[in-house]
Write a protein that holds these residues in place. Sequence first.
Motif, short mmCIF file in Angstrom:
data_model
loop_
_atom_site.label_atom_id
_atom_site.label_comp_id
_atom_site.label_asym_id
_atom_site.label_seq_id
_atom_site.Cartn_x
_atom_site.Cartn_y
_atom_site.Cartn_z
N LEU A 38 27.93 23.87 -3.03
CA LEU A 38 27.44 24.73 -4.10
C LEU A 38 26.10 25.37 -3.73
O LEU A 38 25.83 26.53 -4.07
CB LEU A 38 27.32 23.93 -5.40
CG LEU A 38 28.65 23.46 -5.99
CD1 LEU A 38 28.42 22.51 -7.16
CD2 LEU A 38 29.50 24.65 -6.43
N ALA A 39 25.27 24.62 -3.00
CA ALA A 39 23.99 25.19 -2.54
C ALA A 39 24.24 26.34 -1.57
O ALA A 39 23.54 27.36 -1.61
CB ALA A 39 23.15 24.10 -1.88
N CYS A 40 25.23 26.18 -0.69
CA CYS A 40 25.55 27.24 0.27
C CYS A 40 25.93 28.53 -0.45
O CYS A 40 25.66 29.64 0.05
CB CYS A 40 26.70 26.81 1.17
SG CYS A 40 26.30 25.51 2.34
N TRP A 41 26.55 28.42 -1.60
CA TRP A 41 27.05 29.59 -2.32
C TRP A 41 26.03 30.19 -3.28
O TRP A 41 26.30 31.21 -3.91
CB TRP A 41 28.33 29.22 -3.07
CG TRP A 41 29.50 28.98 -2.15
CD1 TRP A 41 29.63 29.39 -0.86
CD2 TRP A 41 30.71 28.29 -2.48
NE1 TRP A 41 30.84 29.00 -0.34
CE2 TRP A 41 31.53 28.31 -1.32
CE3 TRP A 41 31.18 27.65 -3.62
CZ2 TRP A 41 32.79 27.73 -1.28
CZ3 TRP A 41 32.44 27.06 -3.58
CH2 TRP A 41 33.24 27.10 -2.42
N LEU A 42 24.87 29.57 -3.38
CA LEU A 42 23.81 30.13 -4.23
C LEU A 42 23.21 31.37 -3.59
O LEU A 42 23.16 31.50 -2.36
CB LEU A 42 22.70 29.11 -4.45
CG LEU A 42 22.95 27.98 -5.45
CD1 LEU A 42 21.75 27.04 -5.46
CD2 LEU A 42 23.20 28.53 -6.85
N VAL A 43 22.74 32.28 -4.42
CA VAL A 43 21.97 33.44 -3.97
C VAL A 43 20.64 33.39 -4.71
O VAL A 43 20.62 33.41 -5.94
CB VAL A 43 22.71 34.76 -4.25
CG1 VAL A 43 21.82 35.95 -3.93
CG2 VAL A 43 24.00 34.84 -3.45
N VAL A 44 19.55 33.30 -3.97
CA VAL A 44 18.25 33.05 -4.60
C VAL A 44 17.39 34.29 -4.75
O VAL A 44 16.32 34.24 -5.36
CB VAL A 44 17.47 31.96 -3.82
CG1 VAL A 44 18.24 30.65 -3.82
CG2 VAL A 44 17.20 32.41 -2.38
N GLU A 46 17.58 39.04 -4.41
CA GLU A 46 18.38 40.25 -4.16
C GLU A 46 18.67 40.42 -2.67
O GLU A 46 19.69 40.98 -2.28
CB GLU A 46 17.64 41.48 -4.69
CG GLU A 46 17.66 41.62 -6.20
CD GLU A 46 19.05 41.91 -6.74
OE1 GLU A 46 19.77 42.71 -6.11
OE2 GLU A 46 19.42 41.34 -7.78
N LYS A 47 17.77 39.95 -1.84
CA LYS A 47 17.92 40.11 -0.39
C LYS A 47 18.75 38.99 0.23
O LYS A 47 19.11 39.04 1.40
CB LYS A 47 16.54 40.12 0.29
CG LYS A 47 15.64 41.28 -0.13
CD LYS A 47 16.09 42.56 0.52
CE LYS A 47 15.10 43.69 0.26
NZ LYS A 47 15.53 44.96 0.89
N ASP A 48 19.02 37.97 -0.56
CA ASP A 48 19.72 36.79 -0.03
C ASP A 48 21.23 37.00 -0.03
O ASP A 48 21.77 37.79 -0.81
CB ASP A 48 19.37 35.56 -0.88
CG ASP A 48 19.82 34.26 -0.25
OD1 ASP A 48 19.96 34.23 1.00
OD2 ASP A 48 20.05 33.29 -0.99
N LEU A 49 21.92 36.28 0.85
CA LEU A 49 23.37 36.31 0.92
C LEU A 49 23.90 34.88 0.90
O LEU A 49 23.24 33.96 1.40
CB LEU A 49 23.85 37.00 2.21
CG LEU A 49 23.60 38.51 2.32
CD1 LEU A 49 23.95 38.99 3.72
CD2 LEU A 49 24.42 39.27 1.27
N PRO A 50 25.10 34.67 0.35
CA PRO A 50 25.67 33.32 0.37
C PRO A 50 26.06 32.91 1.78
O PRO A 50 26.33 33.76 2.64
CB PRO A 50 26.90 33.44 -0.53
CG PRO A 50 27.27 34.90 -0.48
CD PRO A 50 25.98 35.64 -0.33
N LEU A 51 26.10 31.62 2.01
CA LEU A 51 26.54 31.08 3.29
C LEU A 51 28.04 30.76 3.23
O LEU A 51 28.60 30.55 2.15
CB LEU A 51 25.76 29.81 3.63
CG LEU A 51 24.25 29.97 3.84
CD1 LEU A 51 23.58 28.60 3.92
CD2 LEU A 51 23.97 30.78 5.10
N SER A 52 28.65 30.74 4.40
CA SER A 52 30.07 30.37 4.50
C SER A 52 30.17 29.09 5.32
O SER A 52 30.31 29.14 6.55
CB SER A 52 30.87 31.49 5.17
OG SER A 52 30.84 32.66 4.39
N PRO A 53 30.07 27.93 4.67
CA PRO A 53 30.04 26.67 5.42
C PRO A 53 31.40 26.31 5.99
O PRO A 53 32.44 26.79 5.52
CB PRO A 53 29.61 25.65 4.37
CG PRO A 53 30.13 26.22 3.09
CD PRO A 53 30.00 27.71 3.22
#
Length: 314
Positions: A38-44, A46-53
């Motif tokens: 769930l942390a990987c899929w957070l976006v913190v 406007e410049k951030d992107l989700p991670l694909s673990p």
Amino acid sequence: MNHNERTLKIDGVEIHLSRPDTTEPRWIGQTDLLKQILACWLVVSEKDLPLSPRIVGMPGIGKTTLAMAAALERKQPLYIFQCTSDTRPEDLLISPVLAESGKITYHASPLVSAMVTGGICILDEGNRMNEKSWASLAPLLDHRRYVESIIAGIQVRAHREFRSCVTMNSDESTFEIPDYILSRMQPTLKLDMPSFNDELAILKYHLPFVDDEFLNLTVEFLQRSHQFDLDFSPRDGLHILQYAVKRLRQDKSHPLAKDDYWREAVSKVLGEEALDLDELASRKRRALGGERMPMGLGDFFFSGDNPLHPDSDS
């Protein structure tokens, strides 16, 4: 998008979408891993992107269930794509289908359907897929977040809410994934074998009709196999219990039927050798060279029975 027919037009091309998975699994144990996905899929920002673990572990221990439970937590539509050794880029993206009218229609894979609807896609058993197919996902897994369908002649951009992850089996029947793809699928989340209590809870959840004696017998067997580093999983335990209970239901009259049927179930699911875990573990160690004596410098130049060997008694 036409929600009734589940079609969408992209650059004038009509695409038929896949339907999401509606399973609602429950995740038991190892809650830190659920939080990590769930942390990987957070976006913190406007410049951030989700991670694909990528979620790695032995077959049958719940990697897909873990990812599904994470998707359920986010309340987003879930799509699952089963990767295989013969998956082609068009299978992964958009496939042409000959309709009854004789026209070509374009059907989106679960991955592309998740991309355009803002869903979550699990690429299941990703390391069974070849490099050519992985290469088609390179722009999706970095800051570009799109794919190019050569078949349909369109570029498909991912919805801002689109999320993805990859499950990978830790076994030998897989492809080597190229580094340029691995570097895009980060971080790596390792799923271990469950503890006694977690494994018992998993089996109870899926098979609530099985009595405690059978459950405990199976969990003790599985836990012992984990200690020997054998590849027996909770999924194996479920199959053992299902078969044993069905056999017992056929004949309740035999006083020893319970133990007999449980042992029969183990042998049918895992093979006769699984009835002797000590011997099976010993054979595995021998196969891996675990029982060989450590080699000294003299071993590289002389055989063990050579009188010139430095450690020879003669």
